[in-house]
Design a protein around this motif. Structure first.
Motif, PDB file in Angstrom:
ATOM      1  N   LEU A  53      90.434  18.086  36.321  1.00 57.69           N
ATOM      2  CA  LEU A  53      91.107  16.619  36.466  1.00 57.69           C
ATOM      3  C   LEU A  53      91.276  16.598  38.119  1.00 57.69           C
ATOM      4  O   LEU A  53      91.054  15.375  38.421  1.00 57.69           O
ATOM      5  CB  LEU A  53      92.503  16.585  35.798  1.00 57.69           C
ATOM      6  N   TYR A  94      88.146  15.509  39.361  1.00 61.87           N
ATOM      7  CA  TYR A  94      87.901  14.102  39.024  1.00 61.87           C
ATOM      8  C   TYR A  94      88.577  13.228  39.956  1.00 61.87           C
ATOM      9  O   TYR A  94      87.990  12.221  40.292  1.00 61.87           O
ATOM     10  CB  TYR A  94      88.284  13.898  37.475  1.00 61.87           C
ATOM     11  N   TYR A 141      93.380   9.511  38.481  1.00 60.53           N
ATOM     12  CA  TYR A 141      93.304  10.363  37.189  1.00 60.53           C
ATOM     13  C   TYR A 141      92.767   9.554  36.272  1.00 60.53           C
ATOM     14  O   TYR A 141      93.034   8.217  36.025  1.00 60.53           O
ATOM     15  CB  TYR A 141      94.371  11.080  37.080  1.00 60.53           C
ATOM     16  N   TYR A 161      96.853  15.791  26.792  1.00 63.25           N
ATOM     17  CA  TYR A 161      96.763  15.067  28.155  1.00 63.25           C
ATOM     18  C   TYR A 161      97.512  13.879  28.174  1.00 63.25           C
ATOM     19  O   TYR A 161      96.994  13.027  27.111  1.00 63.25           O
ATOM     20  CB  TYR A 161      95.247  14.987  28.453  1.00 63.25           C
ATOM     21  N   TYR A 192      99.678  13.164  35.603  1.00 62.08           N
ATOM     22  CA  TYR A 192      99.583  13.522  34.396  1.00 62.08           C
ATOM     23  C   TYR A 192     100.552  14.825  33.839  1.00 62.08           C
ATOM     24  O   TYR A 192     100.840  15.481  34.745  1.00 62.08           O
ATOM     25  CB  TYR A 192      97.912  13.651  33.737  1.00 62.08           C
TER      26      TYR A 192
END
Length: 156
Positions: free
Chosen positions: A53, A56, A63, A109, A116
């Protein structure tokens, strides 16, 4: 008078009792070690997902938020969530889908503002739900056995 060599019934029963006590103590210790090992694997899986993540976010400056919130276990033939499929197949942020050591347990998630939460159900902790894991839905198991998310990793 001849003496016969051997053990008396009392001695045999005493030895069997001692062996039984030692086996029960070692079995309890072994089971505890297995639970601890499975919990360590869950935490490592969440860290692996967190790394993907973060990569990413470095690539996209945000996110993921529009994807499914449940990571399902591929070993039990359940489909992985859209987020995992995206992170694994489309951009190779993860080399493989992380799966819980117990095949019916889920990871979660939960997008939160500009961060997050990653959540899991650990066996060695009390089964009290964490509000940040959106536990209105049972995130513990597919079969609904009442296990809830009691461990979370937050970022940032």
């Amino acid at each position: 008078m001849k003496y016969k060599k051997g053990f008396t019934l009392l001695e045999v029963i005493l030895v069997i009792g001692i062996i039984g006590i030692l086996m029960s103590i070692s079995t309890a210790a072994f089971m505890s070690a297995r639970i601890t090992a499975r919990d360590a694997r869950r935490k490592a899986d969440l860290e692996q997902i967190r790394g993907a993540l973060e990569t990413y976010k470095a690539d996209n400056n945000v996110y993921p938020g529009q994807y499914s919130t449940i990571f399902m276990d591929p070993a039990n033939q359940h489909p992985a969530s859209d987020l995992i499929i995206y992170l694994v197949t489309e951009n190779n942020y993860l080399s493989a889908v992380p799966s819980d050591p117990v095949s019916t347990v889920l990871y979660r998630y939960v997008p939160s503002g500009n961060g997050y939460y990653l959540c899991a159900s650990l066996e060695a902790q009390p089964q009290s739900a964490l509000p940040e894991c959106n536990t209105a839905v049972d995130c513990g198991t597919l079969s609904g056995s009442g296990r809830v998310c009691n461990y979370s990793v937050r970022n940032p």
